[in-house]
Design a protein around this motif. Structure first.
Motif, PDB file in Angstrom:
ATOM      1  N   GLY A  28      47.765  50.750  57.965  1.00  0.00           N
ATOM      2  CA  GLY A  28      47.337  50.484  56.604  1.00  0.00           C
ATOM      3  C   GLY A  28      45.998  51.117  56.270  1.00  0.00           C
ATOM      4  O   GLY A  28      45.329  51.714  57.106  1.00  0.00           O
ATOM      5  N   PHE A  29      45.604  50.974  55.039  1.00  0.00           N
ATOM      6  CA  PHE A  29      44.366  51.485  54.504  1.00  0.00           C
ATOM      7  C   PHE A  29      43.226  50.574  54.961  1.00  0.00           C
ATOM      8  O   PHE A  29      43.335  49.354  54.839  1.00  0.00           O
ATOM      9  CB  PHE A  29      44.505  51.483  52.975  1.00  0.00           C
ATOM     10  CG  PHE A  29      43.520  52.307  52.256  1.00  0.00           C
ATOM     11  CD1 PHE A  29      43.402  53.653  52.506  1.00  0.00           C
ATOM     12  CD2 PHE A  29      42.715  51.732  51.295  1.00  0.00           C
ATOM     13  CE1 PHE A  29      42.501  54.421  51.806  1.00  0.00           C
ATOM     14  CE2 PHE A  29      41.810  52.490  50.602  1.00  0.00           C
ATOM     15  CZ  PHE A  29      41.707  53.842  50.854  1.00  0.00           C
ATOM     16  N   PRO A  30      42.103  51.094  55.486  1.00  0.00           N
ATOM     17  CA  PRO A  30      41.054  50.223  56.024  1.00  0.00           C
ATOM     18  C   PRO A  30      40.218  49.520  54.962  1.00  0.00           C
ATOM     19  O   PRO A  30      39.400  48.667  55.285  1.00  0.00           O
ATOM     20  CB  PRO A  30      40.194  51.175  56.852  1.00  0.00           C
ATOM     21  CG  PRO A  30      40.390  52.501  56.226  1.00  0.00           C
ATOM     22  CD  PRO A  30      41.803  52.503  55.712  1.00  0.00           C
ATOM     23  N   PRO A  32      40.132  47.609  50.882  1.00  0.00           N
ATOM     24  CA  PRO A  32      41.001  46.994  49.879  1.00  0.00           C
ATOM     25  C   PRO A  32      41.518  48.046  48.891  1.00  0.00           C
ATOM     26  O   PRO A  32      40.738  48.796  48.311  1.00  0.00           O
ATOM     27  CB  PRO A  32      40.081  45.989  49.179  1.00  0.00           C
ATOM     28  CG  PRO A  32      39.040  45.659  50.190  1.00  0.00           C
ATOM     29  CD  PRO A  32      38.834  46.929  50.968  1.00  0.00           C
ATOM     30  N   GLU A  33      42.832  48.108  48.724  1.00  0.00           N
ATOM     31  CA  GLU A  33      43.456  49.143  47.903  1.00  0.00           C
ATOM     32  C   GLU A  33      43.345  48.878  46.407  1.00  0.00           C
ATOM     33  O   GLU A  33      43.477  49.794  45.609  1.00  0.00           O
ATOM     34  CB  GLU A  33      44.924  49.301  48.288  1.00  0.00           C
ATOM     35  CG  GLU A  33      45.115  49.869  49.668  1.00  0.00           C
ATOM     36  CD  GLU A  33      46.568  50.061  50.037  1.00  0.00           C
ATOM     37  OE1 GLU A  33      47.429  50.011  49.142  1.00  0.00           O
ATOM     38  OE2 GLU A  33      46.835  50.271  51.227  1.00  0.00           O
ATOM     39  N   LYS A  34      43.099  47.653  46.015  1.00  0.00           N
ATOM     40  CA  LYS A  34      43.041  47.339  44.589  1.00  0.00           C
ATOM     41  C   LYS A  34      41.705  47.735  43.963  1.00  0.00           C
ATOM     42  O   LYS A  34      41.511  47.562  42.768  1.00  0.00           O
ATOM     43  CB  LYS A  34      43.315  45.852  44.369  1.00  0.00           C
ATOM     44  CG  LYS A  34      44.724  45.459  44.749  1.00  0.00           C
ATOM     45  CD  LYS A  34      44.996  44.006  44.480  1.00  0.00           C
ATOM     46  CE  LYS A  34      46.431  43.694  44.890  1.00  0.00           C
ATOM     47  NZ  LYS A  34      46.778  42.318  44.628  1.00  0.00           N
ATOM     48  N   VAL A  35      40.811  48.250  44.765  1.00  0.00           N
ATOM     49  CA  VAL A  35      39.492  48.643  44.281  1.00  0.00           C
ATOM     50  C   VAL A  35      39.412  50.162  44.216  1.00  0.00           C
ATOM     51  O   VAL A  35      39.815  50.853  45.146  1.00  0.00           O
ATOM     52  CB  VAL A  35      38.378  48.101  45.212  1.00  0.00           C
ATOM     53  CG1 VAL A  35      37.021  48.608  44.793  1.00  0.00           C
ATOM     54  CG2 VAL A  35      38.411  46.587  45.248  1.00  0.00           C
ATOM     55  N   GLN A  36      38.906  50.667  43.108  1.00  0.00           N
ATOM     56  CA  GLN A  36      38.686  52.107  42.959  1.00  0.00           C
ATOM     57  C   GLN A  36      37.236  52.430  42.636  1.00  0.00           C
ATOM     58  O   GLN A  36      36.750  53.505  42.956  1.00  0.00           O
ATOM     59  CB  GLN A  36      39.598  52.677  41.877  1.00  0.00           C
ATOM     60  CG  GLN A  36      41.054  52.602  42.230  1.00  0.00           C
ATOM     61  CD  GLN A  36      41.939  53.121  41.108  1.00  0.00           C
ATOM     62  OE1 GLN A  36      41.476  53.479  40.035  1.00  0.00           O
ATOM     63  NE2 GLN A  36      43.232  53.156  41.364  1.00  0.00           N
ATOM     64  N   THR A  37      36.558  51.493  41.977  1.00  0.00           N
ATOM     65  CA  THR A  37      35.169  51.723  41.585  1.00  0.00           C
ATOM     66  C   THR A  37      34.297  50.551  42.010  1.00  0.00           C
ATOM     67  O   THR A  37      34.747  49.406  42.067  1.00  0.00           O
ATOM     68  CB  THR A  37      35.048  51.915  40.067  1.00  0.00           C
ATOM     69  OG1 THR A  37      35.607  50.772  39.417  1.00  0.00           O
ATOM     70  CG2 THR A  37      35.764  53.168  39.606  1.00  0.00           C
ATOM     71  N   GLN A  67      31.518  57.574  52.646  1.00  0.00           N
ATOM     72  CA  GLN A  67      32.350  56.991  53.696  1.00  0.00           C
ATOM     73  C   GLN A  67      33.589  56.243  53.204  1.00  0.00           C
ATOM     74  O   GLN A  67      34.430  55.874  54.018  1.00  0.00           O
ATOM     75  CB  GLN A  67      31.507  56.019  54.543  1.00  0.00           C
ATOM     76  CG  GLN A  67      30.284  56.634  55.170  1.00  0.00           C
ATOM     77  CD  GLN A  67      30.608  57.732  56.160  1.00  0.00           C
ATOM     78  OE1 GLN A  67      31.619  57.687  56.846  1.00  0.00           O
ATOM     79  NE2 GLN A  67      29.758  58.745  56.221  1.00  0.00           N
ATOM     80  N   THR A  68      33.675  55.969  51.921  1.00  0.00           N
ATOM     81  CA  THR A  68      34.809  55.199  51.407  1.00  0.00           C
ATOM     82  C   THR A  68      35.530  56.005  50.322  1.00  0.00           C
ATOM     83  O   THR A  68      35.006  57.004  49.837  1.00  0.00           O
ATOM     84  CB  THR A  68      34.354  53.852  50.791  1.00  0.00           C
ATOM     85  OG1 THR A  68      33.711  54.105  49.538  1.00  0.00           O
ATOM     86  CG2 THR A  68      33.425  53.087  51.719  1.00  0.00           C
ATOM     87  N   PRO A  69      36.693  55.544  49.908  1.00  0.00           N
ATOM     88  CA  PRO A  69      37.402  56.235  48.817  1.00  0.00           C
ATOM     89  C   PRO A  69      36.905  55.813  47.434  1.00  0.00           C
ATOM     90  O   PRO A  69      37.422  56.272  46.423  1.00  0.00           O
ATOM     91  CB  PRO A  69      38.855  55.784  49.024  1.00  0.00           C
ATOM     92  CG  PRO A  69      38.731  54.438  49.645  1.00  0.00           C
ATOM     93  CD  PRO A  69      37.521  54.506  50.532  1.00  0.00           C
ATOM     94  N   GLN A 164      35.159  47.255  55.183  1.00  0.00           N
ATOM     95  CA  GLN A 164      36.497  47.491  55.706  1.00  0.00           C
ATOM     96  C   GLN A 164      37.237  46.172  55.892  1.00  0.00           C
ATOM     97  O   GLN A 164      36.620  45.140  56.164  1.00  0.00           O
ATOM     98  CB  GLN A 164      36.441  48.219  57.037  1.00  0.00           C
ATOM     99  CG  GLN A 164      35.926  49.628  56.912  1.00  0.00           C
ATOM    100  CD  GLN A 164      35.982  50.380  58.222  1.00  0.00           C
ATOM    101  OE1 GLN A 164      36.573  49.921  59.203  1.00  0.00           O
ATOM    102  NE2 GLN A 164      35.378  51.546  58.240  1.00  0.00           N
ATOM    103  N   LEU A 165      38.541  46.238  55.736  1.00  0.00           N
ATOM    104  CA  LEU A 165      39.375  45.057  55.945  1.00  0.00           C
ATOM    105  C   LEU A 165      39.318  44.624  57.400  1.00  0.00           C
ATOM    106  O   LEU A 165      39.239  45.460  58.293  1.00  0.00           O
ATOM    107  CB  LEU A 165      40.823  45.344  55.556  1.00  0.00           C
ATOM    108  CG  LEU A 165      41.091  45.638  54.093  1.00  0.00           C
ATOM    109  CD1 LEU A 165      42.516  46.128  53.912  1.00  0.00           C
ATOM    110  CD2 LEU A 165      40.860  44.399  53.258  1.00  0.00           C
ATOM    111  N   GLU A 166      39.372  43.329  57.623  1.00  0.00           N
ATOM    112  CA  GLU A 166      39.412  42.833  58.998  1.00  0.00           C
ATOM    113  C   GLU A 166      40.814  43.040  59.565  1.00  0.00           C
ATOM    114  O   GLU A 166      41.793  42.954  58.844  1.00  0.00           O
ATOM    115  CB  GLU A 166      39.029  41.357  59.035  1.00  0.00           C
ATOM    116  CG  GLU A 166      37.585  41.146  58.661  1.00  0.00           C
ATOM    117  CD  GLU A 166      37.113  39.744  58.959  1.00  0.00           C
ATOM    118  OE1 GLU A 166      37.787  39.034  59.719  1.00  0.00           O
ATOM    119  OE2 GLU A 166      36.064  39.364  58.428  1.00  0.00           O
TER     120      GLU A 166
END
Length: 167
Positions: A28-30, A32-37, A67-69, A164-166
């Protein structure tokens, strides 16, 4: 008949491995995917040493972008999430002293901060009053401000790691 049993056992083993995961790794994505900004508010400071709150805020924005998207936005109303926090203390500690004179040879600047990361859309708290500690060292005759910047940059790195997600 024998190949049917083998196929059934193989399918069962694959299912168990899929459910249990593979040695702690995730596909999975490290983050939270619901965040963009992300909107990063200026950190507050309880310390009598001024300027570190500006440096921490700037370093955090740079680390998030690198370091993040996520993208940093300055307008809170256009952000998906918000990070805010406070420098609780900035300490100075003697690490080594000269055995003959007793004077400090090496010192450490420590930054203790707390931050909160909140999803502004859902209200979910990704980090709530999470504490981080970071330090920078300097020797007698070296610039204490440089050690402070190192400590602040390490604090920003730790905040981004905590985003990052745990597992």
């Amino acid at each position: 008949m024998r190949s049917v049993k083998f196929f059934t056992l193989l399918t069962l083993a694959a299912g168990i491995l899929y459910i249990s995961g593979c040695s702690g790794y995730t596909q999975g994505f490290p983050y939270p995917e619901k965040v963009q900004t992300v909107c990063v508010e200026m950190f507050e400071s309880k310390s009598f040493r001024r300027g570190y709150e500006f440096e921490l805020t700037e370093a955090l924005c740079k680390q998030i972008e690198a370091q993040t998207p996520y993208k940093i936005v300055s307008d809170r109303s256009r952000a998906d999430s918000l990070i805010y926090g406070e420098i609780e203390s900035i300490s100075q500690t003697v690490l080594n002293t000269d055995s003959e004179t007793g004077l400090p040879i090496q010192r450490e600047i420590g930054v203790n901060a707390v931050f909160t990361w909140k999803n502004l859309v859902t209200g979910k708290l990704y980090a709530n009053n999470k504490r981080i500690k970071a330090a920078g060292t300097y020797a007698d005759g070296q610039d204490v401000e440089l050690a402070g910047k190192v400590a602040v940059n390490k604090a920003a790195e730790k905040i981004v790691e905590a985003m990052q997600l745990e597992w």
